[in-house]
Design a protein around this motif. Structure first.
Motif, PDB file in Angstrom:
ATOM      1  N   ALA A 193       0.717  -1.235  -0.076  1.00 59.25           N
ATOM      2  CA  ALA A 193      -0.051   0.103   0.175  1.00 59.25           C
ATOM      3  C   ALA A 193       0.745   1.224  -0.088  1.00 59.25           C
ATOM      4  CB  ALA A 193      -0.834   0.217   1.136  1.00 59.25           C
ATOM      5  N   GLU A 194       2.019   1.222   0.792  1.00 62.23           N
ATOM      6  CA  GLU A 194       2.916   2.414   0.634  1.00 62.23           C
ATOM      7  C   GLU A 194       3.551   2.613  -0.770  1.00 62.23           C
ATOM      8  OE1 GLU A 194       5.817   1.660   3.591  1.00 62.23           O
ATOM      9  OE2 GLU A 194       4.357   1.861   5.353  1.00 62.23           O
ATOM     10  N   TRP A 195       3.907   1.556  -1.419  1.00 58.11           N
ATOM     11  CA  TRP A 195       4.490   1.778  -2.844  1.00 58.11           C
ATOM     12  C   TRP A 195       3.341   2.217  -3.632  1.00 58.11           C
ATOM     13  CZ3 TRP A 195       9.019   2.266  -4.089  1.00 58.11           C
ATOM     14  CH2 TRP A 195      10.163   1.690  -3.377  1.00 58.11           C
ATOM     15  N   MET A 196       2.162   1.682  -3.603  1.00 63.18           N
ATOM     16  CA  MET A 196       1.056   2.290  -4.408  1.00 63.18           C
ATOM     17  C   MET A 196       0.861   3.724  -4.013  1.00 63.18           C
ATOM     18  SD  MET A 196      -1.639  -0.973  -4.325  1.00 63.18           S
ATOM     19  CE  MET A 196      -1.527  -2.441  -5.335  1.00 63.18           C
ATOM     20  N   SER A 197       0.815   4.171  -2.902  1.00 63.73           N
ATOM     21  CA  SER A 197       0.593   5.323  -2.509  1.00 63.73           C
ATOM     22  C   SER A 197       1.746   6.479  -3.022  1.00 63.73           C
ATOM     23  CB  SER A 197       0.383   5.365  -0.961  1.00 63.73           C
ATOM     24  OG  SER A 197      -0.917   4.960  -0.614  1.00 63.73           O
ATOM     25  N   ALA A 198       2.992   6.043  -2.992  1.00 60.21           N
ATOM     26  CA  ALA A 198       3.981   6.657  -3.628  1.00 60.21           C
ATOM     27  C   ALA A 198       4.108   6.893  -5.077  1.00 60.21           C
ATOM     28  CB  ALA A 198       5.544   6.063  -2.961  1.00 60.21           C
ATOM     29  N   ALA A 199       3.415   5.967  -5.737  1.00 58.72           N
ATOM     30  CA  ALA A 199       3.442   5.792  -7.075  1.00 58.72           C
ATOM     31  C   ALA A 199       2.650   7.013  -7.854  1.00 58.72           C
ATOM     32  CB  ALA A 199       3.067   4.718  -7.703  1.00 58.72           C
ATOM     33  N   ASP A 200       3.231   7.469  -9.104  1.00 56.34           N
ATOM     34  CA  ASP A 200       2.427   8.191 -10.081  1.00 56.34           C
ATOM     35  C   ASP A 200       1.531   7.352 -10.839  1.00 56.34           C
ATOM     36  OD1 ASP A 200       3.773  10.998  -9.796  1.00 56.34           O
ATOM     37  OD2 ASP A 200       5.299   9.627  -9.875  1.00 56.34           O
ATOM     38  N   VAL A 201       2.055   6.025 -11.126  1.00 53.96           N
ATOM     39  CA  VAL A 201       1.124   5.386 -11.851  1.00 53.96           C
ATOM     40  C   VAL A 201       1.252   3.710 -11.505  1.00 53.96           C
ATOM     41  CG1 VAL A 201       0.518   4.458 -14.264  1.00 53.96           C
ATOM     42  CG2 VAL A 201       1.176   6.925 -13.993  1.00 53.96           C
ATOM     43  N   LEU A 202       0.317   3.096 -11.502  1.00 55.95           N
ATOM     44  CA  LEU A 202       0.637   1.432 -11.390  1.00 55.95           C
ATOM     45  C   LEU A 202       0.431   1.153 -12.555  1.00 55.95           C
ATOM     46  CD1 LEU A 202       0.121  -1.329  -8.780  1.00 55.95           C
ATOM     47  CD2 LEU A 202      -1.385  -1.545 -10.803  1.00 55.95           C
ATOM     48  N   CYS A 203       1.177  -0.004 -13.154  1.00 55.33           N
ATOM     49  CA  CYS A 203       1.007  -0.324 -14.377  1.00 55.33           C
ATOM     50  C   CYS A 203       0.759  -2.127 -14.484  1.00 55.33           C
ATOM     51  CB  CYS A 203       2.219   0.135 -15.270  1.00 55.33           C
ATOM     52  SG  CYS A 203       2.095  -0.732 -17.071  1.00 55.33           S
ATOM     53  N   LEU A 204      -0.192  -2.549 -15.002  1.00 53.44           N
ATOM     54  CA  LEU A 204      -0.334  -4.116 -15.060  1.00 53.44           C
ATOM     55  C   LEU A 204      -0.474  -4.305 -16.553  1.00 53.44           C
ATOM     56  CD1 LEU A 204      -1.379  -6.570 -13.451  1.00 53.44           C
ATOM     57  CD2 LEU A 204      -3.697  -6.067 -14.360  1.00 53.44           C
ATOM     58  N   ALA A 205       0.482  -5.288 -16.941  1.00 57.40           N
ATOM     59  CA  ALA A 205       0.701  -5.390 -18.377  1.00 57.40           C
ATOM     60  C   ALA A 205       0.502  -6.999 -18.685  1.00 57.40           C
ATOM     61  CB  ALA A 205       1.916  -4.968 -18.911  1.00 57.40           C
ATOM     62  N   SER A 206      -0.392  -7.668 -17.702  1.00 62.69           N
ATOM     63  CA  SER A 206      -0.789  -9.133 -17.995  1.00 62.69           C
ATOM     64  C   SER A 206      -1.384  -9.514 -19.112  1.00 62.69           C
ATOM     65  CB  SER A 206      -1.722  -9.405 -16.779  1.00 62.69           C
ATOM     66  OG  SER A 206      -1.060  -9.208 -15.423  1.00 62.69           O
ATOM     67  N   ASP A 207      -1.138 -10.776 -19.605  1.00 65.85           N
ATOM     68  CA  ASP A 207      -1.689 -11.489 -20.584  1.00 65.85           C
ATOM     69  C   ASP A 207      -3.172 -12.041 -20.275  1.00 65.85           C
ATOM     70  OD1 ASP A 207       0.331 -11.099 -22.518  1.00 65.85           O
ATOM     71  OD2 ASP A 207       1.558 -12.760 -21.442  1.00 65.85           O
ATOM     72  N   ARG A 208      -3.174 -12.204 -19.048  1.00 63.59           N
ATOM     73  CA  ARG A 208      -4.620 -12.881 -18.709  1.00 63.59           C
ATOM     74  C   ARG A 208      -4.775 -12.568 -17.023  1.00 63.59           C
ATOM     75  NH1 ARG A 208      -3.289 -18.238 -17.934  1.00 63.59           N
ATOM     76  NH2 ARG A 208      -3.171 -18.114 -15.639  1.00 63.59           N
ATOM     77  N   GLU A 209      -5.919 -12.253 -16.531  1.00 69.69           N
ATOM     78  CA  GLU A 209      -6.391 -12.061 -15.328  1.00 69.69           C
ATOM     79  C   GLU A 209      -7.615 -12.550 -15.015  1.00 69.69           C
ATOM     80  OE1 GLU A 209      -4.564 -10.867 -12.682  1.00 69.69           O
ATOM     81  OE2 GLU A 209      -2.812 -10.045 -13.744  1.00 69.69           O
ATOM     82  N   GLY A 210      -7.975 -12.504 -13.696  1.00 66.23           N
ATOM     83  CA  GLY A 210      -9.449 -12.661 -13.215  1.00 66.23           C
ATOM     84  C   GLY A 210      -9.829 -11.430 -12.827  1.00 66.23           C
ATOM     85  N   TRP A 211      -9.727 -11.311 -11.446  1.00 68.23           N
ATOM     86  CA  TRP A 211      -9.905  -9.664 -11.093  1.00 68.23           C
ATOM     87  C   TRP A 211      -8.775  -9.202 -10.301  1.00 68.23           C
ATOM     88  CZ3 TRP A 211     -14.058  -6.554 -11.256  1.00 68.23           C
ATOM     89  CH2 TRP A 211     -14.291  -5.555 -10.437  1.00 68.23           C
ATOM     90  N   PRO A 212      -7.892  -8.401 -11.083  1.00 65.50           N
ATOM     91  CA  PRO A 212      -6.577  -8.277 -10.583  1.00 65.50           C
ATOM     92  C   PRO A 212      -6.692  -7.319  -9.434  1.00 65.50           C
ATOM     93  CG  PRO A 212      -7.043  -7.120 -12.557  1.00 65.50           C
ATOM     94  CD  PRO A 212      -8.131  -7.989 -12.420  1.00 65.50           C
ATOM     95  N   ASN A 213      -6.376  -7.923  -8.214  1.00 66.20           N
ATOM     96  CA  ASN A 213      -6.584  -7.106  -6.922  1.00 66.20           C
ATOM     97  C   ASN A 213      -5.485  -6.090  -6.971  1.00 66.20           C
ATOM     98  OD1 ASN A 213      -8.411  -8.836  -5.964  1.00 66.20           O
ATOM     99  ND2 ASN A 213      -6.980 -10.418  -4.852  1.00 66.20           N
ATOM    100  N   VAL A 214      -4.407  -5.844  -7.589  1.00 66.93           N
ATOM    101  CA  VAL A 214      -3.477  -4.987  -7.453  1.00 66.93           C
ATOM    102  C   VAL A 214      -3.931  -3.756  -8.023  1.00 66.93           C
ATOM    103  CG1 VAL A 214      -1.304  -6.311  -7.382  1.00 66.93           C
ATOM    104  CG2 VAL A 214      -2.056  -5.650  -9.322  1.00 66.93           C
TER     105      VAL A 214
END
Length: 300
Positions: A193-214
């Motif tokens: 949660a600290e890294w997410m709050s520090a970030a300007d953007v979160l990037c998810l580049a997955s080929d497959r997911e269900g419900w990506p919690n991140v």
């Protein structure tokens, strides 16, 4: 084991997560113990279609379940097309823990993790496996730097012995990004949660997911997201106010989206309000309501 358990705890319902093999086991045990069962689909079920025997067993289990829960609309459609009764199949998205994933003081989080004020921080989180696409995020951050942006990347997840760690590091070296990519390793929820709050953007580049919690958790922290159009991503990012959705495997689109996200002005309060609108308490209430209804129905 379950027969022994049944003597001391007379369970009335069996709940399985994933359609194969867990859902198949639940269907068999349901017949033995004469009680209903439910299945939750989380995304890996698509892989099992490649095996005819797995597909056959999975379809059999889905067709017999009293309820099939899917974490996204796409997975619900998958379930119905593979034997589940439409009337007994519903979408129950995942939630977040608001005591962990909520807006934090961004500057304090950046100081805590030694992020320079001028840096534009992209976070990529997940197991260090190829389908998570961390190597594509490395290239996208390199493209941002080529555009003159002070972008850097933190990869959170796995360790040096993770399946694709060497492949990601090879991409880092080939892109000349060693000074601008940090591997944080596997961390606890609080640090995530600290890294997410520090970030300007979160990037998810997955080929497959269900419900990506991140993705959900980053939004709850007020952080915009760039993500590939897989699984429940369109449900998580239904409008451009919350992030940017790109086609999976399209590096050029990912590059452009990361650059755009790093230079746009975002309403972080609105992003956080959207991300925090679905909690695990709400998920539990939805599932409990359906379980209660199942127990009122006659056993087939």
């Amino acid at each position: 084991y379950l027969a022994l358990l049944r003597r001391s705890f007379r369970f009335e319902l069996i709940d399985a997560h994933f359609a194969y093999p867990e859902g198949v086991a639940a269907a068999i045990l349901s017949t033995i113990f004469r009680c209903p069962f439910t299945i939750t689909l989380r995304g890996n079920e698509v892989d099992h279609l490649r095996s005819w025997i797995k597909r056959k067993w999975m379809r059999w289990a889905l067709s017999r379940a009293s309820r099939v829960f899917a974490v996204s609309g796409r997975l619900r459609a998958f379930a119905v097309s593979n034997g589940a009764a439409a009337s007994r199949t519903l979408v129950v998205p995942n939630g977040i823990d608001p005591s962990l994933f909520h807006p934090r003081d961004r500057q304090e989080m950046r100081r805590r993790h030694a992020i320079a004020p001028a840096d534009l921080l992209v976070v990529s989180a997940g197991n260090l496996i190829e389908l998570k696409g961390h190597h594509r995020v490395v290239r996208a951050v390199k493209a941002a730097r080529d555009q003159g942006l002070a972008a850097r990347l933190v990869v959170v997840g796995g360790g040096p012995n993770a399946p694709f760690a060497a492949g990601i590091r090879r991409t880092v070296d080939e892109a000349g990004m060693a000074e601008h990519v940090h591997f944080a390793g596997r961390v606890g929820a609080e640090t995530m949660a600290e890294w997410m709050s520090a970030a300007d953007v979160l990037c998810l580049a997955s080929d497959r997911e269900g419900w990506p919690n991140v993705v959900h958790e980053a939004l709850a922290c007020g952080t915009p997201v760039v993500a590939t159009d897989v699984g429940g991503v369109p449900d998580l990012i239904p409008a451009s106010d919350f992030g940017i959705v790109v086609p999976p495997g399209d590096q050029a689109s990912l590059d452009q989206a990361v650059c755009e996200a790093l230079t746009r002005s975002w309403n972080h309060d609105a992003i956080a309000a959207w991300g925090m609108s679905r909690t695990w308490t709400a998920v539990a209430a939805d599932v409990f309501r359906e379980w209660s209804a199942v127990l009122e129905e006659p056993i087939a």
